[in-house]
Write a protein that holds these residues in place. Structure first.
Motif, PDB file in Angstrom:
ATOM      1  N   GLU A   1      46.109  83.145  59.504  1.00 19.67           N
ATOM      2  CA  GLU A   1      46.922  81.915  59.675  1.00 19.67           C
ATOM      3  C   GLU A   1      46.727  81.343  61.088  1.00 19.67           C
ATOM      4  OE1 GLU A   1      50.688  83.653  58.812  1.00 19.67           O
ATOM      5  OE2 GLU A   1      50.382  83.359  56.530  1.00 19.67           O
ATOM      6  N   SER A   2      46.728  82.502  62.102  1.00 15.79           N
ATOM      7  CA  SER A   2      46.434  81.961  63.416  1.00 15.79           C
ATOM      8  C   SER A   2      45.074  81.242  63.688  1.00 15.79           C
ATOM      9  CB  SER A   2      46.487  83.284  64.325  1.00 15.79           C
ATOM     10  OG  SER A   2      47.645  83.864  64.135  1.00 15.79           O
TER      11      SER A   2
ATOM     12  N   HIS B   1      43.611  79.282  61.546  1.00 11.57           N
ATOM     13  CA  HIS B   1      43.865  78.005  61.131  1.00 11.57           C
ATOM     14  C   HIS B   1      44.670  77.070  61.957  1.00 11.57           C
ATOM     15  CE1 HIS B   1      43.303  79.091  56.252  1.00 11.57           C
ATOM     16  NE2 HIS B   1      42.267  79.411  57.025  1.00 11.57           N
ATOM     17  N   ARG B   2      45.713  77.831  62.389  1.00 12.27           N
ATOM     18  CA  ARG B   2      46.277  76.711  63.303  1.00 12.27           C
ATOM     19  C   ARG B   2      45.591  76.534  64.527  1.00 12.27           C
ATOM     20  NH1 ARG B   2      50.502  79.654  62.556  1.00 12.27           N
ATOM     21  NH2 ARG B   2      50.176  81.540  63.651  1.00 12.27           N
ATOM     22  N   TYR B   3      45.021  77.574  65.076  1.00 17.38           N
ATOM     23  CA  TYR B   3      43.998  77.158  66.352  1.00 17.38           C
ATOM     24  C   TYR B   3      43.042  76.236  65.945  1.00 17.38           C
ATOM     25  CZ  TYR B   3      42.290  77.197  70.859  1.00 17.38           C
ATOM     26  OH  TYR B   3      41.512  76.867  72.140  1.00 17.38           O
TER      27      TYR B   3
ATOM     28  N   SER C   1      44.030  72.746  66.014  1.00 14.01           N
ATOM     29  CA  SER C   1      44.434  72.013  66.910  1.00 14.01           C
ATOM     30  C   SER C   1      43.500  71.458  67.947  1.00 14.01           C
ATOM     31  CB  SER C   1      45.547  72.905  67.897  1.00 14.01           C
ATOM     32  OG  SER C   1      44.436  73.975  68.422  1.00 14.01           O
TER      33      SER C   1
ATOM     34  N   HIS D   1      39.368  70.058  58.053  1.00 10.95           N
ATOM     35  CA  HIS D   1      39.463  71.072  57.062  1.00 10.95           C
ATOM     36  C   HIS D   1      39.009  70.709  55.731  1.00 10.95           C
ATOM     37  CE1 HIS D   1      42.753  74.316  55.628  1.00 10.95           C
ATOM     38  NE2 HIS D   1      41.453  74.641  55.168  1.00 10.95           N
TER      39      HIS D   1
ATOM     40  N   GLU E   1      41.629  82.918  69.599  1.00  7.42           N
ATOM     41  CA  GLU E   1      41.598  81.723  70.204  1.00  7.42           C
ATOM     42  C   GLU E   1      40.166  81.274  70.847  1.00  7.42           C
ATOM     43  OE1 GLU E   1      45.472  80.832  71.895  1.00  7.42           O
ATOM     44  OE2 GLU E   1      46.159  80.487  69.946  1.00  7.42           O
TER      45      GLU E   1
END
Length: 121
Positions: A8-9, A11-13, A16, A22, A97
């Motif tokens: 999840e982290s 994907h989110r980063y 951004s 995606h 990240e």
């Protein structure tokens, strides 16, 4: 970091980062992240282990594999230029990240200068 949080982290980063696409070219179980049509990160689960696979400079990849037990050569990828990150206590958000940013930068660095200027904020 736990498995679910890891993906999840990631994907989110990844989403951004500028101009990230995606997609699912290898099927719905493989999340693929591209910049200018070139893959810089993928997430999937193999043998019951969720992972994040991304590009890495070869020397950095070897060093990270020695330091972090949860970083291994890229699963089903070129072992010299790709790493896979699995859940582990030593994997935290800043490290994840940083690895993703490095992967995105490696791909962008291979593009023509005019594209690099357009992509980098």
């Amino acid at each position: 970091m736990e498995s679910k949080t890891l993906q999840e982290s990631a994907h989110r980063y990844a989403l951004s980062l500028p101009f990230t696409e995606h997609c699912w070219p290898f099927g719905p179980e493989h999340d693929v992240f591209k910049v200018c049509g070139k893959i810089f990160m993928m997430t999937t689960t193999a043998h019951g282990r969720p992972m994040v696979t991304m590009k890495s400079e070869p020397q950095t990849a070897l060093l990270n594999q020695q330091i972090y037990p949860s970083i291994e050569p890229g699963y089903h990828m070129n072992k010299k230029h790709w790493i896979s990150v699995y859940a582990g206590d030593e994997i935290d958000l800043p490290l994840l990240e940083s690895l993703i940013q490095h992967s995105w930068d490696r791909v962008v660095d291979t593009l023509p200068r005019k594209d690099q200027k357009r992509l980098r904020p």
